[in-house]
Design a protein around this motif. Structure first.
Motif, short mmCIF file in Angstrom:
data_model
loop_
_atom_site.label_atom_id
_atom_site.label_comp_id
_atom_site.label_asym_id
_atom_site.label_seq_id
_atom_site.Cartn_x
_atom_site.Cartn_y
_atom_site.Cartn_z
N THR A 31 0.82 -1.21 0.00
CA THR A 31 0.00 0.00 0.00
C THR A 31 0.85 1.25 0.00
O THR A 31 0.40 2.30 -0.48
N ALA A 32 2.08 1.19 0.50
CA ALA A 32 2.94 2.38 0.53
C ALA A 32 3.27 2.87 -0.87
O ALA A 32 3.60 4.04 -1.07
N ARG A 33 3.18 1.98 -1.89
CA ARG A 33 3.47 2.39 -3.26
C ARG A 33 2.28 3.08 -3.92
O ARG A 33 2.41 3.66 -4.99
N ILE A 34 1.11 3.01 -3.29
CA ILE A 34 -0.09 3.62 -3.86
C ILE A 34 -0.11 5.10 -3.48
O ILE A 34 0.19 5.46 -2.34
N PRO A 35 -0.48 6.00 -4.39
CA PRO A 35 -0.46 7.44 -4.10
C PRO A 35 -1.35 7.80 -2.92
O PRO A 35 -2.45 7.26 -2.75
N ALA A 36 -0.88 8.73 -2.11
CA ALA A 36 -1.65 9.19 -0.96
C ALA A 36 -2.72 10.17 -1.40
O ALA A 36 -2.58 10.88 -2.40
N PHE A 37 -3.80 10.20 -0.65
CA PHE A 37 -4.90 11.14 -0.88
C PHE A 37 -5.35 11.68 0.47
O PHE A 37 -5.39 10.93 1.44
N PRO A 38 -5.66 12.99 0.56
CA PRO A 38 -5.70 14.02 -0.48
C PRO A 38 -4.32 14.35 -1.05
O PRO A 38 -3.30 14.12 -0.40
N ARG A 64 -6.45 3.08 -7.36
CA ARG A 64 -6.41 3.06 -5.90
C ARG A 64 -5.65 4.27 -5.35
O ARG A 64 -4.69 4.74 -5.96
N VAL A 65 -6.07 4.75 -4.20
CA VAL A 65 -5.30 5.73 -3.45
C VAL A 65 -5.21 5.29 -1.99
O VAL A 65 -5.97 4.42 -1.55
N ARG A 66 -4.28 5.88 -1.28
CA ARG A 66 -4.05 5.51 0.11
C ARG A 66 -4.46 6.66 1.03
O ARG A 66 -4.01 7.80 0.85
N LEU A 67 -5.29 6.36 2.02
CA LEU A 67 -5.76 7.37 2.97
C LEU A 67 -4.87 7.42 4.21
O LEU A 67 -3.95 6.61 4.37
N LYS A 102 -13.07 7.32 5.61
CA LYS A 102 -13.25 8.57 6.34
C LYS A 102 -12.22 9.62 5.94
O LYS A 102 -11.07 9.30 5.66
N THR A 103 -12.65 10.86 5.96
CA THR A 103 -11.78 11.97 5.59
C THR A 103 -10.68 12.18 6.61
O THR A 103 -9.52 12.43 6.26
#
Length: 426
Positions: A31-38, A64-67, A102-103
């Motif tokens: 999951t660390a390779r997935i872009p963070a969001f926001p 996919r993005v990572r929260l 969740k935000t």
């Protein structure tokens, strides 16, 4: 002021395809390779969506993005898929469900009916729908004009430069929603401060819970007072429903909190941010300032809502069943993030989407969401913005920034985007 970064590498299985990692929480090597969001906006481009969202859209409509909690929900970047999912009954808005993206960290649920599903959502929403119909809102237009003209009079009589946020942008919607709800405007410092805490991305869950508790207690006491002395306002109408058992006092207070926050924060930020944007586009400002056509003012409001879209944390949902869309399968239990700012810049929906054109009238934008959960107060927000944009620049035709746009403090730290201060002069 738009980034040219439109291309990226091909997606990995975890980014565009995989399904097992969505919504589990806890960061792993995958999951660390997935872009963070926001994602961050580009430096010098405060009015544009983050370039990372354009990169994701170039990869695929769904990636996919990572929260913040390590969960990896689906990111939906195209206008068509956003509208389709927001209208899909297999998609939930219930923040209490496991896997909901969740935000920010929180200690509890969301605000009243907007974070519930039907039939409970529909039951509560119907109780206040009548107050926000186009006909009822239009009846308020003369009163809003008086409020706006009165505040402009005060601006013209006062010192220069002036911060337009506390002097104009905040009072306009605050005065309107207080009148509509039956909330004393004298209490505005209290509810504006606690609203600011609630929509901040950076405060702790305990601080957010405390702010919500203070607002709920305030509305609960106000509901109790209106039992004794009812008025011709929305809260008094909710009190009537509590007396016949259709609504609990707690539900009435929660609805009051929601309407009070939503009724002033979003519109206030649109007034300020829209003003900054128009001041950077003199030709578009002149078209708004000099027109005598209400249709052009209405079109300008829609275009500014599309172009700016201040809800920049994305709409959040949870899949209740498997959904096949855009060549992917969203599995039951997967989180979904729908950034309406990038949806509103989709060239398939809006030709030349990065060009501001106040004559465009893009009514299919998703600034207010879509489907059963779309913003209940959008007729009121539209009318207020029409009055503001149709009055402020006409009455102060030489309005200008009293500082450089690069020195303005934009609200990157909040779930509602805008500017903290707006020094102007004329």
């Amino acid at each position: 002021m738009t980034s040219a970064r439109e291309q990226t590498a091909a997606p990995s299985a975890g980014e565009a395809g995989g399904g097992s990692e969505g919504g589990e929480g806890g960061e792993t090597a995958d999951t660390a390779r997935i872009p963070a969001f926001p994602m961050a906006r580009a430096a010098g481009c405060p009015f544009d969506p983050p370039p990372g969202l354009r990169d994701r859209r170039a990869v695929a409509p769904l990636t996919r993005v990572r929260l913040w909690d390590g969960s990896t929900p689906w990111l939906v970047t195209r206008h068509a898929e956003q509208r389709a999912l927001l209208a899909d009954p297999r998609v939930s808005a219930d923040v209490t469900r496991a896997g909901y993206p969740k935000t920010v960290p929180s200690n509890g649920g969301g605000l009243s009916f907007i974070n519930k599903d039907d039939p409970e959502h529909a039951r509560l929403r119907r109780m206040i729908t009548a107050a926000f119909t186009v006909r009822r809102v239009e009846a308020l237009r003369p009163a809003v004009r008086r409020i706006v003209d009165g505040l402009v009079d005060e601006l013209l009589a006062g010192p220069r430069p002036v911060d337009l946020v506390p002097a104009f942008a905040l009072p306009v919607p605050s005065l309107v929603i207080c009148e509509l709800l039956g909330v004393p405007y004298a209490d505005h410092p209290f509810f504006q401060e606690n609203s600011r805490i609630l929509i901040s991305r950076t405060v702790t869950p305990d601080d957010r819970t405390a702010a919500l508790g203070r607002l709920t207690h305030y509305l609960r006491e106000l509901v109790a007072r209106k039992r004794v002395e009812p008025g011709d306002d929305l809260l008094s109408g909710l009190v009537g429903r509590t007396e016949v058992g259709e609504l609990t006092v707690e539900e009435a207070a929660e609805m009051g909190v929601l309407l009070l926050i939503a009724g002033h924060e979003t519109t206030a930020n649109m007034i300020a941010l829209g003003t900054v944007l128009l001041l950077q586009h003199p030709d578009q400002l002149a078209a708004v300032r000099d027109t005598e056509e209400p249709e052009l003012i209405a079109s300008a409001v829609e275009e500014l809502l599309r172009y700016l879209n201040i809800t920049h944390s994305g709409l959040r949902r949870l899949a209740l069943a498997d959904i096949e869309i855009a060549g992917q399968v969203i599995r039951a239990g997967d989180g979904i993030v729908l950034p309406n700012d990038i949806g509103n810049r989709d060239p398939d929906a809006f030709p030349d989407p990065d060009r501001l054109d106040v004559a465009r009238n893009p009514r299919r934008h998703v600034a207010f969401g879509f489907g059963v959960h779309q913003c209940l107060g959008q007729p009121l927000a539209r009318m207020e913005l029409q009055v503001v944009y149709g009055t402020l620049y006409r009455r102060i035709p030489t309005l200008r920034l009293a500082t450089g746009v690069d020195r303005l403090a934009f609200k990157h730290d909040g779930s509602v985007y805008g500017v903290h201060e707006l020094p102007v002069t004329w």
